[in-house]
Design a protein around this motif. Structure first.
Motif, PDB file in Angstrom:
ATOM      1  N   UNK A   1       0.840  -1.185   0.000  1.00 45.88           N
ATOM      2  CA  UNK A   1       0.000   0.000   0.000  1.00 45.88           C
ATOM      3  C   UNK A   1       0.881   1.243   0.000  1.00 45.88           C
ATOM      4  N   UNK A   2       0.487   2.218  -0.796  1.00 50.16           N
ATOM      5  CA  UNK A   2       1.279   3.431  -0.917  1.00 50.16           C
ATOM      6  C   UNK A   2       0.379   4.651  -0.802  1.00 50.16           C
ATOM      7  N   UNK A   3       0.847   5.644  -0.022  1.00 48.29           N
ATOM      8  CA  UNK A   3       0.089   6.870   0.183  1.00 48.29           C
ATOM      9  C   UNK A   3       1.030   8.062   0.050  1.00 48.29           C
ATOM     10  N   UNK A   4       0.441   9.234  -0.064  1.00 46.16           N
ATOM     11  CA  UNK A   4       1.257  10.446  -0.009  1.00 46.16           C
ATOM     12  C   UNK A   4       1.762  10.660   1.418  1.00 46.16           C
ATOM     13  N   UNK A   5       0.839  10.479   2.376  1.00 50.40           N
ATOM     14  CA  UNK A   5       1.184  10.698   3.777  1.00 50.40           C
ATOM     15  C   UNK A   5       0.552   9.608   4.633  1.00 50.40           C
ATOM     16  N   UNK A   6       1.322   9.057   5.556  1.00 50.70           N
ATOM     17  CA  UNK A   6       0.799   8.132   6.554  1.00 50.70           C
ATOM     18  C   UNK A   6       0.939   8.795   7.919  1.00 50.70           C
ATOM     19  N   UNK A   7      -0.169   8.853   8.647  1.00 50.76           N
ATOM     20  CA  UNK A   7      -0.200   9.457   9.973  1.00 50.76           C
ATOM     21  C   UNK A   7      -0.408   8.354  11.003  1.00 50.76           C
ATOM     22  N   UNK A   8       0.449   8.299  11.990  1.00 49.84           N
ATOM     23  CA  UNK A   8       0.349   7.282  13.035  1.00 49.84           C
ATOM     24  C   UNK A   8      -0.329   7.917  14.242  1.00 49.84           C
ATOM     25  N   UNK A   9      -1.603   7.637  14.423  1.00 47.73           N
ATOM     26  CA  UNK A   9      -2.362   8.208  15.528  1.00 47.73           C
ATOM     27  C   UNK A   9      -3.590   8.949  15.034  1.00 47.73           C
ATOM     28  N   UNK A  10      -4.758   8.591  15.589  1.00 48.12           N
ATOM     29  CA  UNK A  10      -6.021   9.159  15.120  1.00 48.12           C
ATOM     30  C   UNK A  10      -6.723  10.023  16.132  1.00 48.12           C
ATOM     31  N   UNK A  11      -5.959  10.766  16.931  1.00 45.41           N
ATOM     32  CA  UNK A  11      -6.558  11.687  17.885  1.00 45.41           C
ATOM     33  C   UNK A  11      -6.709  13.080  17.296  1.00 45.41           C
ATOM     34  N   UNK A  12      -6.763  14.084  18.169  1.00 47.15           N
ATOM     35  CA  UNK A  12      -6.946  15.462  17.721  1.00 47.15           C
ATOM     36  C   UNK A  12      -5.857  15.894  16.755  1.00 47.15           C
ATOM     37  N   UNK A  13      -4.593  15.617  17.083  1.00 45.36           N
ATOM     38  CA  UNK A  13      -3.480  16.024  16.228  1.00 45.36           C
ATOM     39  C   UNK A  13      -3.528  15.305  14.879  1.00 45.36           C
ATOM     40  N   UNK A  14      -3.650  13.973  14.907  1.00 41.10           N
ATOM     41  CA  UNK A  14      -3.640  13.205  13.669  1.00 41.10           C
ATOM     42  C   UNK A  14      -4.780  13.558  12.740  1.00 41.10           C
ATOM     43  N   UNK A  15      -5.981  13.706  13.281  1.00 38.90           N
ATOM     44  CA  UNK A  15      -7.140  14.016  12.435  1.00 38.90           C
ATOM     45  C   UNK A  15      -7.080  15.439  11.899  1.00 38.90           C
ATOM     46  N   UNK A  16      -6.626  16.384  12.726  1.00 36.51           N
ATOM     47  CA  UNK A  16      -6.503  17.764  12.247  1.00 36.51           C
ATOM     48  C   UNK A  16      -5.516  17.845  11.099  1.00 36.51           C
ATOM     49  N   UNK A  17      -4.382  17.183  11.260  1.00 35.07           N
ATOM     50  CA  UNK A  17      -3.378  17.151  10.191  1.00 35.07           C
ATOM     51  C   UNK A  17      -3.927  16.458   8.958  1.00 35.07           C
ATOM     52  N   UNK A  18      -4.602  15.326   9.153  1.00 37.40           N
ATOM     53  CA  UNK A  18      -5.164  14.576   8.025  1.00 37.40           C
ATOM     54  C   UNK A  18      -6.195  15.369   7.251  1.00 37.40           C
ATOM     55  N   UNK A  19      -7.062  16.083   7.950  1.00 32.34           N
ATOM     56  CA  UNK A  19      -8.081  16.897   7.285  1.00 32.34           C
ATOM     57  C   UNK A  19      -7.425  17.991   6.438  1.00 32.34           C
ATOM     58  N   UNK A  20      -6.436  18.676   7.027  1.00 35.15           N
ATOM     59  CA  UNK A  20      -5.754  19.745   6.297  1.00 35.15           C
ATOM     60  C   UNK A  20      -5.040  19.205   5.057  1.00 35.15           C
ATOM     61  N   UNK A  21      -4.426  18.031   5.169  1.00 38.08           N
ATOM     62  CA  UNK A  21      -3.728  17.438   4.030  1.00 38.08           C
ATOM     63  C   UNK A  21      -4.699  16.958   2.946  1.00 38.08           C
ATOM     64  N   UNK A  22      -5.803  16.346   3.364  1.00 38.90           N
ATOM     65  CA  UNK A  22      -6.804  15.914   2.384  1.00 38.90           C
ATOM     66  C   UNK A  22      -7.379  17.119   1.641  1.00 38.90           C
ATOM     67  N   UNK A  23      -7.541  18.234   2.338  1.00 33.44           N
ATOM     68  CA  UNK A  23      -8.041  19.442   1.679  1.00 33.44           C
ATOM     69  C   UNK A  23      -7.057  19.957   0.636  1.00 33.44           C
ATOM     70  N   UNK A  24      -5.783  19.619   0.804  1.00 33.03           N
ATOM     71  CA  UNK A  24      -4.762  20.002  -0.168  1.00 33.03           C
ATOM     72  C   UNK A  24      -4.677  19.020  -1.335  1.00 33.03           C
ATOM     73  N   UNK A  25      -5.430  17.935  -1.249  1.00 30.85           N
ATOM     74  CA  UNK A  25      -5.406  16.939  -2.308  1.00 30.85           C
ATOM     75  C   UNK A  25      -4.453  15.789  -2.075  1.00 30.85           C
ATOM     76  N   UNK A  26      -3.874  15.710  -0.879  1.00 28.63           N
ATOM     77  CA  UNK A  26      -2.992  14.596  -0.563  1.00 28.63           C
ATOM     78  C   UNK A  26      -3.815  13.341  -0.252  1.00 28.63           C
ATOM     79  N   UNK A  27      -3.235  12.181  -0.519  1.00 24.65           N
ATOM     80  CA  UNK A  27      -3.882  10.912  -0.205  1.00 24.65           C
ATOM     81  C   UNK A  27      -3.295  10.397   1.103  1.00 24.65           C
ATOM     82  N   UNK A  28      -4.120  10.403   2.157  1.00 24.46           N
ATOM     83  CA  UNK A  28      -3.631  10.120   3.502  1.00 24.46           C
ATOM     84  C   UNK A  28      -4.275   8.874   4.098  1.00 24.46           C
ATOM     85  N   UNK A  29      -3.506   8.207   4.928  1.00 19.10           N
ATOM     86  CA  UNK A  29      -4.023   7.117   5.761  1.00 19.10           C
ATOM     87  C   UNK A  29      -3.659   7.399   7.200  1.00 19.10           C
TER      88      UNK A  29
END
Length: 428
Positions: A1-29
């Motif tokens: 599996x390949x992504x633009x960004x992999x975030x380890x942790x799904x709390x406030x920090x991880x989800x905030x970062x993931x949302x901002x990156x997805x809004x930029x068009x990045x493919x995140x897990x």
């Protein structure tokens, strides 16, 4: 599996970062091991409430210069004053777009009421939470504190007695009452199940709404303002808002003993937006090891993908502190278990000296709470003294601060998360 960004942790920090990156068009897990600290939070978010010297602050912008002098290792001092304020303001806009129902501003902290009747300075609070400012507008200074019969995670008597100790409330009249809510009799039979989340789940499916409205109105008596335990509305604040409109009263909700309904609501709304933007949640999984190519992380392995690695251009460590095993304390040292990154703390904490980890006074801030990984101004981490260019850390896994004592845990998570999203978005 390949992504633009992999975030380890799904709390406030991880989800905030993931949302901002997805809004930029990045493919995140997001690799999400389980419940995050946000599920146990009050629902209010602190930016900075107290300096390391103990001085309470109201205006964060001015205090950041003093913080840099007192704690140069603090994440705010590292990323810079202007970045802290800019990213906090960016989150205020994000929260509004997510309908998180938060009130507050970076311009000045406000004072919220705690479940035990304390007053705590904070940055953002749900608009359903009582604050000194919202209560000061009451014409008739009468407040009814309503508990739920048999529910012990909310103590109206203790709340009232402590509130009376504050000068702001010496001329207020408090009354105490209890709601029966017959639909909860099933939960009362088993005290272990009589928790805020279970109450909210049951009332969503089995409730006479009109009877509840009438019971609240009767229990409130002549008071126009009512404090309730946060047990009404699991996914969002809509149910609570409906109660307020139907009763015609100023209803406020206070978080109860964890898990916290207010924090769970925010977690669910953040996760929902991340998934709506196309992000992938890998729930119930845990990162266990990483492989490097040169000075960069090439891939990681998880407990569910030990044979199939997960690759990405960038990796973000949002695994939290000791609570979520983002940091591990062994007998002789503190370590970060996935990448074995360099650890820092504060002037009172040496990660390799166990005798410096704790304070003899139990109620005092404990030095080990400042443990975490080393970052630079771009939130890139360090391993054996060298920067890892495609690995970032955000949130409570970072060292150099006392999130609870200084009232900055949520703020550090948000500021570093949005800083990293900006860094990755601009990376070539």
């Amino acid at each position: 599996m390949n992504f633009d960004v992999v975030i380890i942790g799904g709390g406030l920090a991880g989800l905030t970062c993931g949302i901002a990156l997805q809004q930029q068009g990045k493919r995140c897990a997001i690799i999400n091991n389980g419940q995050a600290a946000i599920d146990f939070s009050s629902g209010s978010m602190d930016l900075l409430s107290r300096l390391p010297s103990g001085q309470k602050i109201q205006h964060v912008y001015q205090a950041l210069d003093i913080l840099a002098e007192q704690a140069p290792e603090h994440p705010y001092s590292i990323v810079g004053k202007q970045q802290v304020i800019a990213k906090a303001q960016q989150f205020e806009q994000l929260a509004q777009s997510l309908n998180l129902d938060l009130e507050g501003s970076t311009l000045q902290n406000h004072d919220r009421i705690t479940p035990l009747g304390g007053i705590r300075a904070t940055w953002l609070s749900p608009n359903s939470v009582p604050t000194v400012e919202s209560l000061s507008s009451l014409v008739e200074k009468q407040i009814a504190i309503l508990g739920i019969e048999g529910y012990h995670d909310f103590q109206p008597q203790l709340l009232v007695e402590n509130l009376k100790q504050h000068s702001q409330f010496t001329d207020y009249e408090f009354t105490i009452g209890y709601l029966n809510i017959p639909e909860l009799d099933y939960l009362r039979q088993n005290s272990r199940e009589f928790r805020s989340v279970n109450i909210a789940q049951l009332l969503e499916h089995k409730l006479s709404f009109e009877d509840l409205v009438e019971e609240i109105q009767q229990a409130a008596g002549s008071a126009k303002a009512v404090f309730l335990p946060a047990c009404f509305g699991l996914d969002n604040q809509d149910f609570f808002n409906s109660l307020q409109q139907a009763t015609g009263l100023m209803l406020f909700e206070l978080p109860t003993l964890p898990p916290s309904l207010l924090g769970i609501r925010q977690h669910r709304q953040l996760r929902l937006r991340f998934e709506q933007l196309g992000g992938m949640m890998m729930n119930g999984d845990r990162a266990v090891k990483a492989e490097f190519e040169g000075d960069k992380v090439a891939r990681i392995f998880t407990s569910s993908h030990q044979e199939e690695p997960i690759s990405a251009d960038h990796f973000v460590l949002a695994s939290g502190s000791f609570f979520s095993n983002g940091l591990v304390a062994e007998f002789e040292h503190v370590k970060e278990p996935v990448f074995d990154l360099d650890i820092c703390g504060s002037k009172n904490f040496d990660y390799s000296d166990r005798f410096s980890w704790t304070n003899n006074r139990f109620a005092a801030p404990q030095p080990y709470q400042s443990a975490g990984v080393v970052i630079n101004s771009a939130c890139q981490v360090q391993k054996k003294g060298a920067v890892v260019p495609n690995l970032y850390a955000i949130g409570n896994v970072i060292g150099g601060f006392q999130g609870i004592e200084q009232g900055c845990g949520s703020g550090v998570s948000i500021v570093t998360a949005l800083t990293v999203a900006e860094q990755i978005g601009g990376a070539k």
